[in-house]
Design a protein around this motif. Structure first.
Motif, PDB file in Angstrom:
ATOM      1  N   HIS A   1       0.884  -1.202   0.055  1.00 53.30           N
ATOM      2  CA  HIS A   1      -0.046   0.018   0.092  1.00 53.30           C
ATOM      3  C   HIS A   1       0.964   1.234  -0.037  1.00 53.30           C
ATOM      4  O   HIS A   1       1.802   1.210   0.721  1.00 53.30           O
TER       5      HIS A   1
ATOM      6  N   SER B   1      -0.027   7.645   1.133  1.00 49.94           N
ATOM      7  CA  SER B   1      -1.524   7.713   0.900  1.00 49.94           C
ATOM      8  C   SER B   1      -2.011   8.194   2.462  1.00 49.94           C
ATOM      9  O   SER B   1      -1.373   7.804   3.503  1.00 49.94           O
ATOM     10  N   ASN B   2      -3.414   8.979   2.243  1.00 53.97           N
ATOM     11  CA  ASN B   2      -3.723   9.281   3.769  1.00 53.97           C
ATOM     12  C   ASN B   2      -4.907   8.231   3.995  1.00 53.97           C
ATOM     13  O   ASN B   2      -5.729   8.442   4.677  1.00 53.97           O
ATOM     14  N   ARG B   3      -5.012   7.080   3.168  1.00 52.21           N
ATOM     15  CA  ARG B   3      -6.076   6.238   3.482  1.00 52.21           C
ATOM     16  C   ARG B   3      -5.436   4.908   4.007  1.00 52.21           C
ATOM     17  O   ARG B   3      -4.228   4.565   3.799  1.00 52.21           O
ATOM     18  N   THR B   4      -6.263   4.509   4.822  1.00 50.74           N
ATOM     19  CA  THR B   4      -5.623   3.178   5.696  1.00 50.74           C
ATOM     20  C   THR B   4      -5.929   2.151   4.736  1.00 50.74           C
ATOM     21  O   THR B   4      -6.488   2.213   3.859  1.00 50.74           O
ATOM     22  N   TRP B   5      -5.052   1.206   5.079  1.00 49.33           N
ATOM     23  CA  TRP B   5      -4.946  -0.098   4.004  1.00 49.33           C
ATOM     24  C   TRP B   5      -4.212  -1.177   4.665  1.00 49.33           C
ATOM     25  O   TRP B   5      -3.356  -0.985   5.504  1.00 49.33           O
TER      26      TRP B   5
ATOM     27  N   ASN C   1      -9.516   1.467   3.824  1.00 46.10           N
ATOM     28  CA  ASN C   1      -9.761   2.835   3.060  1.00 46.10           C
ATOM     29  C   ASN C   1     -10.326   3.723   3.535  1.00 46.10           C
ATOM     30  O   ASN C   1     -11.036   4.727   2.908  1.00 46.10           O
ATOM     31  N   THR C   2     -10.276   3.689   4.895  1.00 42.32           N
ATOM     32  CA  THR C   2     -10.639   4.751   5.686  1.00 42.32           C
ATOM     33  C   THR C   2      -9.636   6.093   5.604  1.00 42.32           C
ATOM     34  O   THR C   2      -8.375   6.060   5.458  1.00 42.32           O
ATOM     35  N   THR C   3     -10.196   7.293   5.550  1.00 46.23           N
ATOM     36  CA  THR C   3      -9.324   8.529   5.521  1.00 46.23           C
ATOM     37  C   THR C   3      -8.774   8.698   7.012  1.00 46.23           C
ATOM     38  O   THR C   3      -9.245   8.829   7.998  1.00 46.23           O
TER      39      THR C   3
END
Length: 189
Positions: free
Chosen positions: A78, A82-86, A151-153
């Motif tokens: 990942h 990115s500022n998205r959890t993954w 995919n949480t911010t």
């Protein structure tokens, strides 16, 4: 000797140069072992697992010919910017739940790409991380076992930890164990 190299911006000359370096080492190791009748030194390469990196950085057939083993570093799949959890290294892309990893960067895909491009399966070694990524999340999210979907911010990465103080949002395995021992709530998804 393990030679480790990957780059998202590798040029064709760098790709060729890395293969040539591995070839040169292999030939030197062979030359060194002949007069002594000793076993040749082992030569391995540590390589990337993202498909874009594999295709851009490595002449897979030639590299896997000269290396004794190809160590595929299948972590950080990942994008860490990115500022998205993954998930850091999902094993498979779930057909039942495609939202779990829509980017198709999985451990399975990485190993498949190496083989599709010519690496023999008996030379591939899968390397997995023993560290964890963690995020600062908005306060309105629940912190129970069913806390937040992938995919949480995120607000950002977690604060540096004592053992991994150079990298925000990274916990060494020992730090994860310490959190659990102290009864802190870690969410695994």
């Amino acid at each position: 000797l393990n030679m480790d190299w990957q780059s998202l911006s590798a040029t064709e000359a760098e790709k060729t140069g890395f293969t040539q370096l591995v070839k040169t080492c292999r030939l030197e190791f062979q030359a060194e072992s002949l007069p002594t009748n000793k076993s040749r030194l082992l030569l391995t390469v540590g390589v990337g697992a993202r498909e874009q990196v594999i295709r851009r950085c490595y002449d897979v057939p030639r590299l896997s010919h000269f290396a004794d083993l190809v160590i595929v570093k299948a972590y950080n799949l990942h994008d860490e910017t990115s500022n998205r959890t993954w998930l850091m290294a999902p094993l498979y892309n779930s057909k039942a739940h495609p939202e779990v990893h829509p980017f198709n960067e999985t451990v399975e895909r990485a190993m498949d790409v190496w083989q599709e491009l010519g690496a023999p399966a008996n030379k591939l070694i899968l390397s997995l991380a023993t560290f964890s990524r963690y995020y600062d999340l908005p306060p309105q999210l629940s912190w129970g076992r069913e806390s937040f979907p992938p995919n949480t911010t995120a607000i950002g990465y977690g604060k540096p930890e004592p053992l991994t103080w150079l990298d925000n949002g990274v916990m060494a395995y020992a730090e994860v164990c310490e959190y659990i021992d102290k009864g802190r709530n870690l969410i695994y998804k």
